[in-house]
Design a protein around this motif. Structure first.
Motif, PDB file in Angstrom:
ATOM      1  N   THR A   1      -5.130  -0.092   4.881  1.00  0.00           N
ATOM      2  CA  THR A   1      -6.222   0.558   4.157  1.00  0.00           C
ATOM      3  C   THR A   1      -6.391   1.973   4.681  1.00  0.00           C
ATOM      4  O   THR A   1      -6.287   2.216   5.881  1.00  0.00           O
ATOM      5  CB  THR A   1      -7.551  -0.210   4.390  1.00  0.00           C
ATOM      6  OG1 THR A   1      -7.384  -1.548   3.964  1.00  0.00           O
ATOM      7  CG2 THR A   1      -8.706   0.438   3.647  1.00  0.00           C
TER       8      THR A   1
ATOM      9  N   ASN B   1     -11.294   3.493  -1.936  1.00  0.00           N
ATOM     10  CA  ASN B   1     -11.139   2.505  -3.003  1.00  0.00           C
ATOM     11  C   ASN B   1     -12.045   2.894  -4.172  1.00  0.00           C
ATOM     12  O   ASN B   1     -12.823   3.840  -4.085  1.00  0.00           O
ATOM     13  CB  ASN B   1     -11.441   1.089  -2.500  1.00  0.00           C
ATOM     14  CG  ASN B   1     -12.869   0.929  -1.984  1.00  0.00           C
ATOM     15  OD1 ASN B   1     -13.809   1.567  -2.462  1.00  0.00           O
ATOM     16  ND2 ASN B   1     -13.037   0.069  -0.999  1.00  0.00           N
ATOM     17  N   LYS B   2     -11.932   2.160  -5.255  1.00  0.00           N
ATOM     18  CA  LYS B   2     -12.688   2.462  -6.477  1.00  0.00           C
ATOM     19  C   LYS B   2     -14.191   2.277  -6.294  1.00  0.00           C
ATOM     20  O   LYS B   2     -14.978   2.951  -6.953  1.00  0.00           O
ATOM     21  CB  LYS B   2     -12.180   1.590  -7.635  1.00  0.00           C
ATOM     22  CG  LYS B   2     -12.899   1.855  -8.937  1.00  0.00           C
ATOM     23  CD  LYS B   2     -11.942   2.157 -10.036  1.00  0.00           C
ATOM     24  CE  LYS B   2     -12.623   2.259 -11.376  1.00  0.00           C
ATOM     25  NZ  LYS B   2     -13.302   3.504 -11.599  1.00  0.00           N
ATOM     26  N   GLN B   3     -14.621   1.400  -5.391  1.00  0.00           N
ATOM     27  CA  GLN B   3     -16.051   1.184  -5.193  1.00  0.00           C
ATOM     28  C   GLN B   3     -16.728   2.444  -4.639  1.00  0.00           C
ATOM     29  O   GLN B   3     -17.805   2.803  -5.085  1.00  0.00           O
ATOM     30  CB  GLN B   3     -16.304  -0.011  -4.247  1.00  0.00           C
ATOM     31  CG  GLN B   3     -16.014  -1.357  -4.857  1.00  0.00           C
ATOM     32  CD  GLN B   3     -14.516  -1.626  -4.994  1.00  0.00           C
ATOM     33  OE1 GLN B   3     -13.736  -1.312  -4.103  1.00  0.00           O
ATOM     34  NE2 GLN B   3     -14.122  -2.186  -6.116  1.00  0.00           N
TER      35      GLN B   3
ATOM     36  N   PHE C   1     -11.217   7.192  -8.558  1.00  0.00           N
ATOM     37  CA  PHE C   1      -9.968   6.989  -7.827  1.00  0.00           C
ATOM     38  C   PHE C   1      -8.783   6.680  -8.734  1.00  0.00           C
ATOM     39  O   PHE C   1      -7.656   7.062  -8.444  1.00  0.00           O
ATOM     40  CB  PHE C   1     -10.143   5.887  -6.778  1.00  0.00           C
ATOM     41  CG  PHE C   1      -8.969   5.741  -5.867  1.00  0.00           C
ATOM     42  CD1 PHE C   1      -8.643   6.736  -4.973  1.00  0.00           C
ATOM     43  CD2 PHE C   1      -8.172   4.605  -5.915  1.00  0.00           C
ATOM     44  CE1 PHE C   1      -7.547   6.613  -4.135  1.00  0.00           C
ATOM     45  CE2 PHE C   1      -7.074   4.476  -5.081  1.00  0.00           C
ATOM     46  CZ  PHE C   1      -6.773   5.485  -4.194  1.00  0.00           C
ATOM     47  N   ASP C   2      -9.025   5.992  -9.855  1.00  0.00           N
ATOM     48  CA  ASP C   2      -7.911   5.626 -10.732  1.00  0.00           C
ATOM     49  C   ASP C   2      -7.655   6.646 -11.844  1.00  0.00           C
ATOM     50  O   ASP C   2      -6.884   6.390 -12.751  1.00  0.00           O
ATOM     51  CB  ASP C   2      -8.123   4.223 -11.308  1.00  0.00           C
ATOM     52  CG  ASP C   2      -9.411   4.102 -12.103  1.00  0.00           C
ATOM     53  OD1 ASP C   2     -10.152   5.098 -12.213  1.00  0.00           O
ATOM     54  OD2 ASP C   2      -9.682   2.997 -12.613  1.00  0.00           O
TER      55      ASP C   2
ATOM     56  N   PRO D   1     -13.793   3.084   3.121  1.00  0.00           N
ATOM     57  CA  PRO D   1     -12.444   2.819   2.624  1.00  0.00           C
ATOM     58  C   PRO D   1     -12.206   3.635   1.353  1.00  0.00           C
ATOM     59  O   PRO D   1     -13.121   3.859   0.563  1.00  0.00           O
ATOM     60  CB  PRO D   1     -12.462   1.323   2.329  1.00  0.00           C
ATOM     61  CG  PRO D   1     -13.897   0.983   2.104  1.00  0.00           C
ATOM     62  CD  PRO D   1     -14.690   1.944   2.947  1.00  0.00           C
TER      63      PRO D   1
ATOM     64  N   LYS E   1      -8.097  11.785  -9.245  1.00  0.00           N
ATOM     65  CA  LYS E   1      -8.759  10.946  -8.235  1.00  0.00           C
ATOM     66  C   LYS E   1     -10.157  11.455  -7.843  1.00  0.00           C
ATOM     67  O   LYS E   1     -10.698  11.075  -6.823  1.00  0.00           O
ATOM     68  CB  LYS E   1      -7.891  10.810  -6.985  1.00  0.00           C
ATOM     69  CG  LYS E   1      -6.597  10.068  -7.199  1.00  0.00           C
ATOM     70  CD  LYS E   1      -5.840   9.937  -5.909  1.00  0.00           C
ATOM     71  CE  LYS E   1      -4.601   9.112  -5.952  1.00  0.00           C
ATOM     72  NZ  LYS E   1      -3.886   8.909  -7.161  1.00  0.00           N
TER      73      LYS E   1
ATOM     74  N   GLN F   1       0.840  -1.203   0.000  1.00  0.00           N
ATOM     75  CA  GLN F   1       0.000   0.000   0.000  1.00  0.00           C
ATOM     76  C   GLN F   1       0.876   1.255   0.000  1.00  0.00           C
ATOM     77  O   GLN F   1       1.959   1.274   0.588  1.00  0.00           O
ATOM     78  CB  GLN F   1      -0.880   0.010   1.249  1.00  0.00           C
ATOM     79  CG  GLN F   1      -1.961  -1.033   1.226  1.00  0.00           C
ATOM     80  CD  GLN F   1      -3.293  -0.433   0.870  1.00  0.00           C
ATOM     81  OE1 GLN F   1      -3.482   0.765   0.906  1.00  0.00           O
ATOM     82  NE2 GLN F   1      -4.225  -1.282   0.516  1.00  0.00           N
TER      83      GLN F   1
END
Length: 153
Positions: free
Chosen positions: A46, A98-100, A105-106, A96, A110, A2
């Motif tokens: 995380t 993250n992409k979900q 995010f990617d 969290p 972002k 990470q």
């Protein structure tokens, strides 16, 4: 491995799939602008973002906003590249990073707005959150990483 530094920082506005009351631990179905009030690194590496809900529904200027409601008037909203909106400090999502939850995010930015909250606004939000912590019955916690304080949905 990470990344050691958090991808988001307090004071940023980020596009997010903020959880809905109906399904409080899952990403919401549509992208929504949120305010990042805090970021923490969990023991597993995380990153957790504590996000505040925003809405473009204007607050009536004839009414005093209740505790936890911070209207962002036109001049301040324009400085952020947005139309007037309201930050609802009472609605906190612990999610969290993250992409979900953060669909952009990617991407290179972002999903972070180019302009951050001013120090004055950040302090106003933190003061409002401090007041709310004295009255946890007004706080609605959402997200899969929420602590046990105030009302859960």
């Amino acid at each position: 491995m990470q990344n050691a530094s958090p991808p988001f920082h307090p004071g940023q506005f980020v596009w997010c799939n903020f959880p809905y009351d109906e399904n409080p631990i899952r990403p919401g179905p549509e992208e929504h602008l949120t305010y990042i009030i805090n970021v923490k690194k969990l023991p597993d590496g995380t990153f957790l973002a504590v996000c505040l809900y925003t809405t473009s529904q204007p607050w009536r200027k004839t009414e005093q906003p209740p505790i936890g409601i911070i209207p962002i008037e036109e001049i301040d909203a324009k400085a952020l590249g947005q139309k007037p909106f309201v930050i609802d400090v009472r609605r906190m999502a612990y999610i969290p990073i993250n992409k979900q939850f953060f669909g952009r995010f990617d991407t290179p930015d972002k999903g972070i707005l180019p302009k951050h909250a001013t120090k004055l606004l950040q302090n106003k939000i933190l003061n409002s959150a401090a007041e709310l912590l004295k009255r946890p019955e007004y706080i609605i916690q959402l997200g899969p990483l929420r602590p046990k304080l105030g009302r859960e949905r």
